[in-house]
Design a protein around this motif. Structure first.
Motif, PDB file in Angstrom:
ATOM      1  N   ALA A   1      -2.966  -0.129  -2.594  1.00 20.21           N
ATOM      2  CA  ALA A   1      -2.372   1.158  -2.221  1.00 20.21           C
ATOM      3  C   ALA A   1      -0.878   1.017  -1.951  1.00 20.21           C
ATOM      4  O   ALA A   1      -0.118   1.980  -2.088  1.00 20.21           O
ATOM      5  N   LEU A   2      -0.457  -0.190  -1.575  1.00 21.92           N
ATOM      6  CA  LEU A   2       0.937  -0.421  -1.198  1.00 21.92           C
ATOM      7  C   LEU A   2       1.767  -1.057  -2.312  1.00 21.92           C
ATOM      8  O   LEU A   2       2.903  -1.463  -2.079  1.00 21.92           O
ATOM      9  N   ILE A   3       1.187  -1.166  -3.518  1.00 19.94           N
ATOM     10  CA  ILE A   3       1.951  -1.699  -4.644  1.00 19.94           C
ATOM     11  C   ILE A   3       3.166  -0.791  -4.886  1.00 19.94           C
ATOM     12  O   ILE A   3       3.039   0.425  -5.003  1.00 19.94           O
ATOM     13  N   GLY A   4       4.315  -1.378  -4.930  1.00 24.10           N
ATOM     14  CA  GLY A   4       5.530  -0.595  -5.112  1.00 24.10           C
ATOM     15  C   GLY A   4       6.060   0.003  -3.823  1.00 24.10           C
ATOM     16  O   GLY A   4       6.978   0.829  -3.842  1.00 24.10           O
ATOM     17  N   ALA A   5       5.474  -0.432  -2.701  1.00 25.50           N
ATOM     18  CA  ALA A   5       5.894   0.125  -1.410  1.00 25.50           C
ATOM     19  C   ALA A   5       7.329  -0.238  -1.050  1.00 25.50           C
ATOM     20  O   ALA A   5       7.904   0.346  -0.133  1.00 25.50           O
ATOM     21  N   GLY A   6       7.909  -1.195  -1.785  1.00 26.04           N
ATOM     22  CA  GLY A   6       9.280  -1.586  -1.496  1.00 26.04           C
ATOM     23  C   GLY A   6      10.257  -0.433  -1.670  1.00 26.04           C
ATOM     24  O   GLY A   6      11.329  -0.418  -1.074  1.00 26.04           O
ATOM     25  N   SER A   7       9.875   0.536  -2.503  1.00 30.70           N
ATOM     26  CA  SER A   7      10.745   1.688  -2.740  1.00 30.70           C
ATOM     27  C   SER A   7      10.427   2.850  -1.805  1.00 30.70           C
ATOM     28  O   SER A   7      11.065   3.900  -1.882  1.00 30.70           O
ATOM     29  N   LEU A   8       9.422   2.657  -0.925  1.00 31.06           N
ATOM     30  CA  LEU A   8       9.003   3.710  -0.009  1.00 31.06           C
ATOM     31  C   LEU A   8       9.589   3.475   1.378  1.00 31.06           C
ATOM     32  O   LEU A   8       9.973   2.359   1.724  1.00 31.06           O
ATOM     33  N   SER A   9       9.639   4.540   2.152  1.00 34.29           N
ATOM     34  CA  SER A   9      10.020   4.383   3.543  1.00 34.29           C
ATOM     35  C   SER A   9       8.857   3.746   4.279  1.00 34.29           C
ATOM     36  O   SER A   9       7.723   3.739   3.792  1.00 34.29           O
ATOM     37  N   ARG A  10       9.132   3.212   5.484  1.00 32.88           N
ATOM     38  CA  ARG A  10       8.045   2.585   6.236  1.00 32.88           C
ATOM     39  C   ARG A  10       7.001   3.616   6.651  1.00 32.88           C
ATOM     40  O   ARG A  10       5.815   3.316   6.694  1.00 32.88           O
ATOM     41  N   ARG A  11       7.421   4.845   6.914  1.00 34.36           N
ATOM     42  CA  ARG A  11       6.468   5.896   7.255  1.00 34.36           C
ATOM     43  C   ARG A  11       5.510   6.141   6.094  1.00 34.36           C
ATOM     44  O   ARG A  11       4.295   6.254   6.288  1.00 34.36           O
ATOM     45  N   GLU A  12       6.048   6.214   4.877  1.00 37.04           N
ATOM     46  CA  GLU A  12       5.205   6.435   3.699  1.00 37.04           C
ATOM     47  C   GLU A  12       4.246   5.265   3.501  1.00 37.04           C
ATOM     48  O   GLU A  12       3.074   5.454   3.149  1.00 37.04           O
ATOM     49  N   ALA A  13       4.736   4.050   3.729  1.00 36.27           N
ATOM     50  CA  ALA A  13       3.887   2.864   3.587  1.00 36.27           C
ATOM     51  C   ALA A  13       2.760   2.887   4.624  1.00 36.27           C
ATOM     52  O   ALA A  13       1.607   2.556   4.314  1.00 36.27           O
ATOM     53  N   GLU A  14       3.080   3.280   5.867  1.00 29.82           N
ATOM     54  CA  GLU A  14       2.060   3.366   6.905  1.00 29.82           C
ATOM     55  C   GLU A  14       1.009   4.412   6.549  1.00 29.82           C
ATOM     56  O   GLU A  14      -0.192   4.195   6.716  1.00 29.82           O
ATOM     57  N   GLU A  15       1.444   5.547   6.040  1.00 31.57           N
ATOM     58  CA  GLU A  15       0.512   6.605   5.649  1.00 31.57           C
ATOM     59  C   GLU A  15      -0.435   6.120   4.556  1.00 31.57           C
ATOM     60  O   GLU A  15      -1.651   6.366   4.607  1.00 31.57           O
ATOM     61  N   LEU A  16       0.117   5.423   3.568  1.00 27.41           N
ATOM     62  CA  LEU A  16      -0.703   4.908   2.474  1.00 27.41           C
ATOM     63  C   LEU A  16      -1.697   3.866   2.981  1.00 27.41           C
ATOM     64  O   LEU A  16      -2.856   3.843   2.564  1.00 27.41           O
ATOM     65  N   GLY A  17      -1.237   2.994   3.886  1.00 24.74           N
ATOM     66  CA  GLY A  17      -2.112   1.970   4.432  1.00 24.74           C
ATOM     67  C   GLY A  17      -3.257   2.560   5.237  1.00 24.74           C
ATOM     68  O   GLY A  17      -4.417   2.158   5.092  1.00 24.74           O
ATOM     69  N   PHE A  18      -2.942   3.521   6.098  1.00 20.36           N
ATOM     70  CA  PHE A  18      -3.978   4.182   6.891  1.00 20.36           C
ATOM     71  C   PHE A  18      -4.968   4.902   5.980  1.00 20.36           C
ATOM     72  O   PHE A  18      -6.182   4.827   6.169  1.00 20.36           O
ATOM     73  N   ALA A  19      -4.444   5.636   4.971  1.00 21.80           N
ATOM     74  CA  ALA A  19      -5.310   6.378   4.055  1.00 21.80           C
ATOM     75  C   ALA A  19      -6.239   5.434   3.290  1.00 21.80           C
ATOM     76  O   ALA A  19      -7.417   5.741   3.072  1.00 21.80           O
ATOM     77  N   ALA A  20      -5.715   4.274   2.885  1.00 19.76           N
ATOM     78  CA  ALA A  20      -6.539   3.297   2.163  1.00 19.76           C
ATOM     79  C   ALA A  20      -7.648   2.762   3.060  1.00 19.76           C
ATOM     80  O   ALA A  20      -8.786   2.570   2.618  1.00 19.76           O
ATOM     81  N   PHE A  21      -7.319   2.524   4.325  1.00 19.00           N
ATOM     82  CA  PHE A  21      -8.335   2.064   5.282  1.00 19.00           C
ATOM     83  C   PHE A  21      -9.423   3.109   5.454  1.00 19.00           C
ATOM     84  O   PHE A  21     -10.615   2.799   5.402  1.00 19.00           O
ATOM     85  N   PHE A  22      -9.039   4.376   5.637  1.00 19.42           N
ATOM     86  CA  PHE A  22     -10.019   5.442   5.812  1.00 19.42           C
ATOM     87  C   PHE A  22     -10.890   5.595   4.568  1.00 19.42           C
ATOM     88  O   PHE A  22     -12.097   5.848   4.664  1.00 19.42           O
ATOM     89  N   SER A  23     -10.279   5.457   3.400  1.00 19.16           N
ATOM     90  CA  SER A  23     -11.029   5.559   2.149  1.00 19.16           C
ATOM     91  C   SER A  23     -12.061   4.445   2.039  1.00 19.16           C
ATOM     92  O   SER A  23     -13.205   4.675   1.621  1.00 19.16           O
TER      93      SER A  23
END
Length: 210
Positions: free
Chosen positions: A92-114
């Motif tokens: 879910a975090l592939i390419g997260a280097g171009s994202l803000s940390r907030r966006e990365a946190e949202e993706l990480g949380f969403a992946a966990f919930f999924s």
């Protein structure tokens, strides 16, 4: 016996029970899937190997081709679920280097919930580990935290988060995700509401940035 000899013996033992063919791997996975469901519903101590083989629809003798005991299949299940969870979050975090940390946190949380939506029994399994194998219980959380800490260290180094102890922050955020998932995914069998995720992100970001 020396530590090296002990390690070699364990490696030989592990190889003995590894699937040798794709068909064997499929059978092994059927047993793990069955174990996940049975352990998750009946608990470790109330589950028998017969329960697992009946659910997997394989002969009882087949179980021992892949796992030497009930505790072994339980341990392997926890390790595989840990790996699968970390892999899902990483993807879910592939390419997260171009994202803000907030966006990365949202993706990480969403992946966990999924992931826990597809593996609802994970909560019970992990909680039972502490009574079956305390070392594995600690390993599960330490291994999950390890990757999280790296991301937090990078965010702190770049100035996105203020400088705090990354290990403490990692465990705090893991606890937040775990209880949000418990509240909605486990108890109500629903997706975590967008409002809950947004609130969590606001709490995280306002508490971490300068």
């Amino acid at each position: 016996m020396s530590e090296i000899d002990s390690q070699s013996k364990n490696e030989v033992q592990t190889l003995k029970y590894q699937a040798k063919t794709s068909r064997g791997e499929a059978t092994r996975q059927k047993l793990l899937d069955a174990a996940e469901e049975i352990f998750g519903t009946k608990g470790y101590f109330n589950t028998s190997i017969v329960d697992i083989t009946l659910k997997a629809e394989v002969a009882q003798g087949t179980f021992y081709i892949y796992f030497p005991s009930k505790i072994n299949v339980f341990q392997e299940l926890i390790k595989e679920l840990s790996h699968a969870l970390r892999k899902e979050i990483s993807q879910a975090l592939i390419g997260a280097g171009s994202l803000s940390r907030r966006e990365a946190e949202e993706l990480g949380f969403a992946a966990f919930f999924s992931f826990i939506k597809e593996h609802r029994n994970l909560y019970r399994l992990v909680q039972e580990v502490q009574f079956v194998d305390e070392e594995l219980y600690q390993w599960y959380y330490r291994r999950l935290a390890k990757g999280y800490i790296k991301g937090l260290e990078a965010a702190m180094a770049s100035g996105e988060f203020r400088s705090l102890d990354p290990e403490i922050v990692a465990y705090a955020l893991m606890g937040m995700a775990e209880f949000l998932g418990m509240r909605w995914v486990l108890w109500e069998k629903k997706d975590v509401p967008e409002k809950a995720l947004a609130t969590a992100m606001s709490l995280i970001m306002e508490g971490l940035i300068r």
